[in-house]
Design a protein around this motif. Sequence first.
Motif, PDB file in Angstrom:
ATOM      1  N   ILE A  66      74.407  -9.960  76.104  1.00 33.86           N
ATOM      2  CA  ILE A  66      74.488  -9.557  74.703  1.00 33.86           C
ATOM      3  C   ILE A  66      74.657  -8.056  74.584  1.00 33.86           C
ATOM      4  N   GLY A  67      74.172  -7.307  75.577  1.00 27.63           N
ATOM      5  CA  GLY A  67      74.363  -5.872  75.566  1.00 27.63           C
ATOM      6  C   GLY A  67      75.828  -5.507  75.612  1.00 27.63           C
ATOM      7  N   GLN A  68      76.581  -6.167  76.481  1.00 25.24           N
ATOM      8  CA  GLN A  68      78.010  -5.907  76.570  1.00 25.24           C
ATOM      9  C   GLN A  68      78.722  -6.324  75.287  1.00 25.24           C
ATOM     10  N   LEU A  69      78.335  -7.464  74.751  1.00 19.08           N
ATOM     11  CA  LEU A  69      78.979  -7.957  73.533  1.00 19.08           C
ATOM     12  C   LEU A  69      78.690  -7.043  72.344  1.00 19.08           C
ATOM     13  N   SER A  70      77.446  -6.596  72.232  1.00 20.18           N
ATOM     14  CA  SER A  70      77.097  -5.761  71.085  1.00 20.18           C
ATOM     15  C   SER A  70      77.829  -4.433  71.135  1.00 20.18           C
ATOM     16  N   ALA A  71      78.069  -3.917  72.350  1.00 20.03           N
ATOM     17  CA  ALA A  71      78.852  -2.687  72.456  1.00 20.03           C
ATOM     18  C   ALA A  71      80.255  -2.901  71.927  1.00 20.03           C
ATOM     19  N   GLY A  72      80.842  -4.065  72.236  1.00 20.92           N
ATOM     20  CA  GLY A  72      82.173  -4.383  71.723  1.00 20.92           C
ATOM     21  C   GLY A  72      82.177  -4.549  70.219  1.00 20.92           C
ATOM     22  N   VAL A  73      81.154  -5.231  69.686  1.00 12.21           N
ATOM     23  CA  VAL A  73      81.062  -5.420  68.235  1.00 12.21           C
ATOM     24  C   VAL A  73      80.943  -4.068  67.536  1.00 12.21           C
ATOM     25  N   ALA A  74      80.072  -3.202  68.063  1.00  8.63           N
ATOM     26  CA  ALA A  74      79.877  -1.887  67.449  1.00  8.63           C
ATOM     27  C   ALA A  74      81.173  -1.088  67.458  1.00  8.63           C
ATOM     28  N   HIS A  75      81.896  -1.157  68.563  1.00 11.85           N
ATOM     29  CA  HIS A  75      83.153  -0.414  68.649  1.00 11.85           C
ATOM     30  C   HIS A  75      84.172  -0.943  67.651  1.00 11.85           C
ATOM     31  N   GLU A  76      84.268  -2.259  67.480  1.00  9.98           N
ATOM     32  CA  GLU A  76      85.285  -2.856  66.617  1.00  9.98           C
ATOM     33  C   GLU A  76      85.049  -2.532  65.144  1.00  9.98           C
ATOM     34  N   ILE A  77      83.789  -2.524  64.720  1.00  9.50           N
ATOM     35  CA  ILE A  77      83.530  -2.351  63.282  1.00  9.50           C
ATOM     36  C   ILE A  77      83.235  -0.904  62.914  1.00  9.50           C
ATOM     37  N   ASN A  78      83.095  -0.028  63.909  1.00  9.95           N
ATOM     38  CA  ASN A  78      82.708   1.350  63.609  1.00  9.95           C
ATOM     39  C   ASN A  78      83.814   2.076  62.842  1.00  9.95           C
ATOM     40  N   ASN A  79      85.069   1.893  63.248  1.00 14.45           N
ATOM     41  CA  ASN A  79      86.168   2.597  62.586  1.00 14.45           C
ATOM     42  C   ASN A  79      86.352   2.163  61.128  1.00 14.45           C
ATOM     43  N   PRO A  80      86.415   0.845  60.818  1.00 14.11           N
ATOM     44  CA  PRO A  80      86.521   0.464  59.393  1.00 14.11           C
ATOM     45  C   PRO A  80      85.365   0.987  58.554  1.00 14.11           C
ATOM     46  N   ILE A  81      84.157   0.980  59.109  1.00 14.93           N
ATOM     47  CA  ILE A  81      83.016   1.500  58.367  1.00 14.93           C
ATOM     48  C   ILE A  81      83.208   2.987  58.091  1.00 14.93           C
ATOM     49  N   GLY A  82      83.740   3.694  59.087  1.00 10.82           N
ATOM     50  CA  GLY A  82      84.005   5.119  58.899  1.00 10.82           C
ATOM     51  C   GLY A  82      85.005   5.374  57.793  1.00 10.82           C
ATOM     52  N   PHE A  83      86.051   4.514  57.724  1.00 12.22           N
ATOM     53  CA  PHE A  83      87.042   4.662  56.659  1.00 12.22           C
ATOM     54  C   PHE A  83      86.388   4.485  55.282  1.00 12.22           C
ATOM     55  N   VAL A  84      85.586   3.427  55.149  1.00 11.50           N
ATOM     56  CA  VAL A  84      84.948   3.143  53.865  1.00 11.50           C
ATOM     57  C   VAL A  84      84.000   4.286  53.480  1.00 11.50           C
ATOM     58  N   TYR A  85      83.245   4.777  54.459  1.00 13.06           N
ATOM     59  CA  TYR A  85      82.298   5.874  54.201  1.00 13.06           C
ATOM     60  C   TYR A  85      83.042   7.112  53.712  1.00 13.06           C
ATOM     61  N   SER A  86      84.157   7.405  54.392  1.00  7.42           N
ATOM     62  CA  SER A  86      84.960   8.565  53.992  1.00  7.42           C
ATOM     63  C   SER A  86      85.554   8.372  52.601  1.00  7.42           C
ATOM     64  N   ASN A  87      86.056   7.174  52.320  1.00  8.53           N
ATOM     65  CA  ASN A  87      86.661   6.903  51.014  1.00  8.53           C
ATOM     66  C   ASN A  87      85.636   6.978  49.882  1.00  8.53           C
ATOM     67  N   LEU A  88      84.386   6.597  50.178  1.00 12.33           N
ATOM     68  CA  LEU A  88      83.345   6.721  49.163  1.00 12.33           C
ATOM     69  C   LEU A  88      83.145   8.188  48.792  1.00 12.33           C
ATOM     70  N   GLY A  89      83.224   9.068  49.783  1.00  8.13           N
ATOM     71  CA  GLY A  89      83.113  10.487  49.498  1.00  8.13           C
ATOM     72  C   GLY A  89      84.238  10.961  48.605  1.00  8.13           C
ATOM     73  N   SER A  90      85.463  10.503  48.915  1.00 10.12           N
ATOM     74  CA  SER A  90      86.605  10.877  48.074  1.00 10.12           C
ATOM     75  C   SER A  90      86.447  10.319  46.666  1.00 10.12           C
ATOM     76  N   LEU A  91      85.976   9.083  46.583  1.00  8.76           N
ATOM     77  CA  LEU A  91      85.804   8.453  45.275  1.00  8.76           C
ATOM     78  C   LEU A  91      84.780   9.213  44.438  1.00  8.76           C
ATOM     79  N   GLU A  92      83.704   9.675  45.071  1.00  9.66           N
ATOM     80  CA  GLU A  92      82.708  10.458  44.342  1.00  9.66           C
ATOM     81  C   GLU A  92      83.330  11.732  43.769  1.00  9.66           C
ATOM     82  N   GLN A  93      84.198  12.375  44.543  1.00  8.97           N
ATOM     83  CA  GLN A  93      84.843  13.597  44.064  1.00  8.97           C
ATOM     84  C   GLN A  93      85.792  13.286  42.914  1.00  8.97           C
TER      85      GLN A  93
END
Length: 468
Positions: free
Chosen positions: A211-238
Amino acid sequence: MSQQEVTKLSWVYDLYRLGQSGALGGQAEAVQRQILEHIVRGFEGKSGTLALADEDGGSLGIVAGIDIPVQAIGSKVELGQGILGWVAEHGEDLLLNGDLRDDPRFSNLVRDKAPKPVSAMCWALKSEGKIMGVLSVNHKEGLPPYTSDDLARGSVMIGLISVVIENARLHVMHRQRIAALSRMNEEIRLANQQVEQMQGQLLQSEKLASIGQLSAGVAHEINNPIGFVYSNLGSLEQYLKDIFELFDVYENAEAAMPEAERAKVRAAKQQKDLAFLREDVQMLMKESRDGITRVKKIVQDLKEFSHVDAQDEWQWVDMHKGIDSTLNIVWNEIKYHAEVKKEYGKIPEVECLPSQLNQVFMNLLVNASHAIPEKGVITIRTGQRGDEVFIQVADTGKGIPPENLKRIFDPFFTTKPVGKGTGLGLSLSYGIMQKHHGRIEVESEVGKGSVFTVWLPTGRSVWSGWSV
């Protein structure tokens, strides 16, 4: 569009809500058409077109249209081709009034049978400087033509629309990746079953390594989309801040209006409850940012579990404060299902990785809430025995069948409905407890409830001499 219509924050708020519906429901096409209808109606237009750039940015695809030929939907527009292609190629907003043959930029695009004089506006949709599409609105005949002020006011809204459409697109991508990960997880589950049939039950430590190996893969796959949404929320606030500032300017200008007009404006503001909407938009943005921050923290916990980018530090912590803060975070999940009782004993501070233990407490509390069908009680007890402290979470839920008790810490094992749980919570908790040289014990009786007890040594010095 009238000045009064532009200053209605509810119009902007409706756009934000459309974006929310797109992100939550994944109905990108429907949301795109609703956005276009909203803009066309707001600018008193007759027709409109929304075209989005393809992945490589080489052309546009018409995804929504109002009062345009049905066969146009889905058609491609090359960069530089027609009005939409020109706006996409140059990245400039465009105001068109009159016969296009009189405009040197487009004279070669107009056929012999030119249309009647037109009034139209086109905006380039941008995200982080990249062209992501074009939106156009054509005015109704018989109305005054659009002005540069209309174009400028529309540009403010287009920034918000760009974020809405980009978030909807990212949500679709995220769902596709989650679906792919779900298929991969199912294949892994079937593979594990085959291994169990050939070699018997795997040792728990081997399962945790998997599960350690799998969770590393899961974290890597979803980290970028989450980063996009987080960044867009900042833009939306502005963008919302800019809109609020524009609204303040209009509000200050009310004093120059005739009394009759001011009365109409005041009545409209009271009817729409603009003060509440303005406050609620800010609260919604805060909740959205808090939510995505929690998701980012969970991803970081997955990485930490996999020994990736470890950043946490061992600290001496008051367990009661950690439990209380975690309880506050998950309270919305619990309050409709259970009354929470605290029976805290006297315990010393514990040397631990606090954020990881909070994740354990969160998993146990949420699971206890989900185990209660209607209304019940969750009891949290703490105490000390020798060099160990315990944290106990007991619920009056439906209990765990004996055949499932031996599997509850297995990766991806869950008895919850599809989409309700991933089966990772208890497995992650088990791994965190191993890192702390602690353990989790469980007792359960079907129909009466379950008791999960977390045991922790008070400090690393306690277990440094233990044999492992």
